[in-house]
Design a protein around this motif. Structure first.
Motif, mmCIF file in Angstrom:
data_model
loop_
_atom_site.group_PDB
_atom_site.id
_atom_site.type_symbol
_atom_site.label_atom_id
_atom_site.label_comp_id
_atom_site.label_asym_id
_atom_site.label_seq_id
_atom_site.Cartn_x
_atom_site.Cartn_y
_atom_site.Cartn_z
ATOM 1 N N HIS A 1 30.002 39.578 43.140
ATOM 2 C CA HIS A 1 30.421 38.434 43.943
ATOM 3 C C HIS A 1 31.767 38.744 44.585
ATOM 4 N N PRO A 2 31.920 38.548 45.898
ATOM 5 C CA PRO A 2 33.176 38.868 46.594
ATOM 6 C C PRO A 2 34.397 38.168 46.000
ATOM 7 N N VAL A 3 34.270 36.899 45.631
ATOM 8 C CA VAL A 3 35.411 36.152 45.079
ATOM 9 C C VAL A 3 35.835 36.760 43.752
ATOM 10 N N CYS A 4 34.846 37.068 42.887
ATOM 11 C CA CYS A 4 35.153 37.667 41.581
ATOM 12 C C CYS A 4 35.776 39.047 41.757
ATOM 13 N N ARG A 5 35.269 39.794 42.757
ATOM 14 C CA ARG A 5 35.800 41.127 43.016
ATOM 15 C C ARG A 5 37.269 41.037 43.439
ATOM 16 N N LEU B 1 39.404 38.589 42.728
ATOM 17 C CA LEU B 1 40.209 38.168 41.571
ATOM 18 C C LEU B 1 40.450 39.333 40.621
ATOM 19 N N LEU B 2 39.432 40.138 40.407
ATOM 20 C CA LEU B 2 39.559 41.296 39.519
ATOM 21 C C LEU B 2 40.573 42.294 40.075
ATOM 22 N N LEU B 3 40.496 42.549 41.388
ATOM 23 C CA LEU B 3 41.419 43.482 42.045
ATOM 24 C C LEU B 3 42.850 42.959 41.976
ATOM 25 N N THR B 4 43.024 41.655 42.212
ATOM 26 C CA THR B 4 44.353 41.035 42.139
ATOM 27 C C THR B 4 44.923 41.158 40.728
ATOM 28 N N SER B 5 44.085 40.940 39.724
ATOM 29 C CA SER B 5 44.532 41.044 38.322
ATOM 30 C C SER B 5 44.992 42.460 37.996
ATOM 31 N N VAL B 6 44.237 43.467 38.474
ATOM 32 C CA VAL B 6 44.614 44.870 38.225
ATOM 33 C C VAL B 6 45.948 45.199 38.882
ATOM 34 N N VAL B 7 46.133 44.754 40.139
ATOM 35 C CA VAL B 7 47.388 45.014 40.858
ATOM 36 C C VAL B 7 48.557 44.348 40.144
ATOM 37 N N MET B 8 48.359 43.094 39.704
ATOM 38 C CA MET B 8 49.425 42.363 39.000
ATOM 39 C C MET B 8 49.799 43.064 37.696
ATOM 40 N N MET B 9 48.791 43.569 36.983
ATOM 41 C CA MET B 9 49.063 44.275 35.730
ATOM 42 C C MET B 9 49.864 45.557 35.997
#
Length: 199
Positions: free
Chosen positions: A169-173, A175-183
């Motif tokens: 799902h584009p939205v989930c993708r 969010l996942l990418l944003t979480s990785v960048v933030m980490m």
């Protein structure tokens, strides 16, 4: 929403010879809509319980067992015919109490992978359908969405991991990418802080 012939918009008057004891139920026990000769055609399961085609299709797309229907009343299973859900037996007793214009059942196909019921187009329509039926056919929608099949029913939902199914799902993708960048930013900040602190 489905536009149905005007004969279906008003309650069907019971024939004079029909008493409450011997008259079949003219409404689907699931959706409580009156039966008709299109998507709400009365289909009878092996247990002799009758439901409309639309409700059975909605049940089937959500079922983990695509080749059978479980009766919502008695829980017994009815295997589906080789040509699909619309080929289940039509309840002729119920059909006989419908208005004359609904005595002939439309030919419907069920596209489970797309979650659609569709009225088949006939090339020899003039020979197959009387003029009255052809007129009513123009007043209905030719397809009906009944829902997207569940992943497990299609056989690929359980084989894919949770993360894999989320990333489809584009939205989930995003969010996942944003979480990785933030980490990564947080980790970099901690490393810089530790290096500065030790000096």
């Amino acid at each position: 929403s489905v536009i149905i012939p005007s004969t279906d918009l008003h309650p069907i008057p019971l024939p004079t010879q029909c008493s409450e004891e011997n008259c079949p139920d003219l409404e689907c026990a699931i959706c409580f809509s009156q039966f008709n000769n299109v998507f709400r055609c009365p289909k009878m399961l092996q247990c002799k319980h009758t439901f409309c085609l639309e409700c059975l299709a909605r049940m089937n797309v959500k079922s983990a067992e695509p080749n059978a229907i479980q009766c919502p009343l008695c829980r017994s299973f009815t295997p589906l015919p080789s040509l699909g859900l619309p080929k289940l037996a039509t309840d002729s007793d119920v059909l006989s109490y419908l208005p004359a214009a609904m005595q002939r059942v439309y030919s419907i196909r069920f596209l489970r992978s797309k979650g659609k019921l569709e009225v088949k187009r006939s090339t020899d329509g003039q020979r197959r359908w009387p003029r009255q039926s052809l007129t009513s056919l123009r007043s209905i929608n030719r397809s009906l969405d009944v829902g997207i099949p569940s992943g497990s029913a299609e056989g690929h939902g359980q084989s894919r991991g949770t993360v894999c199914s989320l990333t489809s799902h584009p939205v989930c993708r995003a969010l996942l990418l944003t979480s990785v960048v933030m980490m990564m930013v947080l980790l970099t900040g901690v490393i810089i802080f530790l290096l500065t602190y030790h000096r």
